[in-house]
Design a protein around this motif. Structure first.
Motif, short mmCIF file in Angstrom:
data_model
loop_
_atom_site.label_atom_id
_atom_site.label_comp_id
_atom_site.label_asym_id
_atom_site.label_seq_id
_atom_site.Cartn_x
_atom_site.Cartn_y
_atom_site.Cartn_z
N SER A 1 0.85 -1.18 0.00
CA SER A 1 0.00 0.00 0.00
C SER A 1 0.89 1.23 0.00
CB SER A 1 -0.90 -0.01 1.24
OG SER A 1 -1.76 1.10 1.24
N SER A 2 0.55 2.21 -0.78
CA SER A 2 1.36 3.41 -0.93
C SER A 2 1.67 4.05 0.43
CB SER A 2 0.63 4.40 -1.82
OG SER A 2 1.40 5.56 -2.00
N GLY A 3 2.98 4.11 0.76
CA GLY A 3 3.42 4.77 1.99
C GLY A 3 3.25 3.97 3.26
N MET A 4 2.74 2.76 3.19
CA MET A 4 2.52 1.95 4.39
C MET A 4 3.65 0.93 4.55
SD MET A 4 -0.17 3.28 5.62
CE MET A 4 -0.56 2.13 6.91
N PRO A 5 3.96 0.53 5.81
CA PRO A 5 5.01 -0.47 6.02
C PRO A 5 4.63 -1.83 5.44
CG PRO A 5 4.08 0.27 8.12
CD PRO A 5 3.40 1.03 7.04
N THR B 1 12.68 2.59 -3.40
CA THR B 1 12.47 3.21 -2.09
C THR B 1 13.68 2.94 -1.21
OG1 THR B 1 11.38 1.24 -1.19
CG2 THR B 1 9.97 2.90 -2.23
N THR B 2 13.87 3.80 -0.22
CA THR B 2 15.01 3.64 0.68
C THR B 2 14.60 3.51 2.13
OG1 THR B 2 15.26 6.04 0.82
CG2 THR B 2 16.58 4.89 -0.85
N GLY B 3 13.34 3.73 2.45
CA GLY B 3 12.88 3.68 3.84
C GLY B 3 12.85 2.27 4.40
N ASP B 4 13.14 2.16 5.70
CA ASP B 4 13.12 0.86 6.36
C ASP B 4 11.74 0.22 6.36
OD1 ASP B 4 15.82 0.98 6.88
OD2 ASP B 4 15.58 1.75 8.93
N THR B 5 10.69 1.03 6.34
CA THR B 5 9.34 0.46 6.35
C THR B 5 8.98 -0.17 5.01
OG1 THR B 5 8.30 2.55 5.72
CG2 THR B 5 8.53 2.10 8.09
N GLN B 6 9.75 0.14 3.98
CA GLN B 6 9.51 -0.43 2.64
C GLN B 6 10.39 -1.65 2.38
OE1 GLN B 6 6.90 1.02 0.64
NE2 GLN B 6 6.68 1.69 2.76
N GLY C 1 -4.20 -1.56 -4.33
CA GLY C 1 -4.53 -0.82 -5.55
C GLY C 1 -4.29 0.67 -5.45
N SER C 2 -3.71 1.14 -4.34
CA SER C 2 -3.48 2.57 -4.16
C SER C 2 -2.42 3.11 -5.13
CB SER C 2 -3.08 2.88 -2.72
OG SER C 2 -1.89 2.18 -2.37
N GLN C 3 -1.58 2.21 -5.62
CA GLN C 3 -0.51 2.59 -6.53
C GLN C 3 0.03 1.31 -7.17
OE1 GLN C 3 2.49 4.94 -4.57
NE2 GLN C 3 3.90 4.84 -6.28
N GLU C 4 0.61 1.44 -8.35
CA GLU C 4 1.28 0.29 -8.97
C GLU C 4 2.56 0.03 -8.17
OE1 GLU C 4 3.50 -0.56 -13.15
OE2 GLU C 4 1.51 0.38 -13.29
N LEU C 5 2.64 -1.15 -7.52
CA LEU C 5 3.76 -1.45 -6.64
C LEU C 5 4.34 -2.82 -6.93
CD1 LEU C 5 2.32 -0.14 -3.27
CD2 LEU C 5 4.22 0.84 -4.54
N ALA C 6 5.65 -2.92 -6.74
CA ALA C 6 6.35 -4.19 -6.93
C ALA C 6 7.01 -4.58 -5.61
CB ALA C 6 7.39 -4.06 -8.03
N LEU C 7 7.40 -5.83 -5.54
CA LEU C 7 8.13 -6.36 -4.41
C LEU C 7 9.29 -7.16 -4.98
CD1 LEU C 7 7.93 -6.45 -1.32
CD2 LEU C 7 6.62 -8.54 -1.53
#
Length: 152
Positions: free
Chosen positions: A52-56, A140-145, A78-84
């Motif tokens: 989810s966009s901006g969520m851990p 992304t560089t944040g630890d929550t991501q 579905g808040s944003q196109e995201l990959a893992l």
């Protein structure tokens, strides 16, 4: 050829006593069921990963045991196109299957997964190679991501 097969059969029956040893009486016998590593006794459900966009990605790191069978659901809201992504992690495991809307995929390898819209996939795998790995949202560089994973 027949005589070789006959002699081999006689040798096995004579030396082996004609029957298979009972595994239940053997202290060194594996504790898994007939399916081995894929048996229900070896299966563990991991906490769901939510994209989810901006969520851990997760509440806590994962600690897995080498040889353990794990299942994880990865859900995108579905808040944003995201990959893992996590190519090192995906090379340290054996993927049994990926299930998306009832369709089963049995890949030989994986680098990342991507959600263009909301949905859920389930990945079943066996942890193999001990080490420390991560799954992360690319770019992304944040630890929550980032989800830290240790295979012991």
């Amino acid at each position: 050829m027949k005589s070789i097969l006959t002699l081999t059969t006689l040798a096995v029956l004579t030396l082996g006593g004609g029957a298979l040893p009972a595994l239940a009486d053997d202290d060194d016998a594996p504790t898994f069921g007939l399916a081995g590593l894929l048996s229900n006794k070896n299966k563990h459900d991991l906490p769901e990963v939510i994209l989810s966009s901006g969520m851990p990605l997760a509440d806590a790191p994962w600690v897995l045991k080498s040889g353990g069978y794990y299942e994880v659901e990865i859900t995108a809201d579905g808040s944003q196109e995201l990959a893992l992504a996590g190519p090192e992690f995906f090379r340290a495991i054996w993927i049994d299957e990926i299930v998306i809307e009832g369709l089963e995929i049995r890949p030989l390898g994986l680098d990342s997964v991507e959600f263009d819209e909301a949905g859920t996939m389930e990945i079943g795998f066996i942890a193999l190679k001990p080490g420390t790995y991560n799954l992360h949202v690319p770019g992304t560089t944040g630890d929550t991501q980032r989800l830290e994973i240790t295979i012991e």
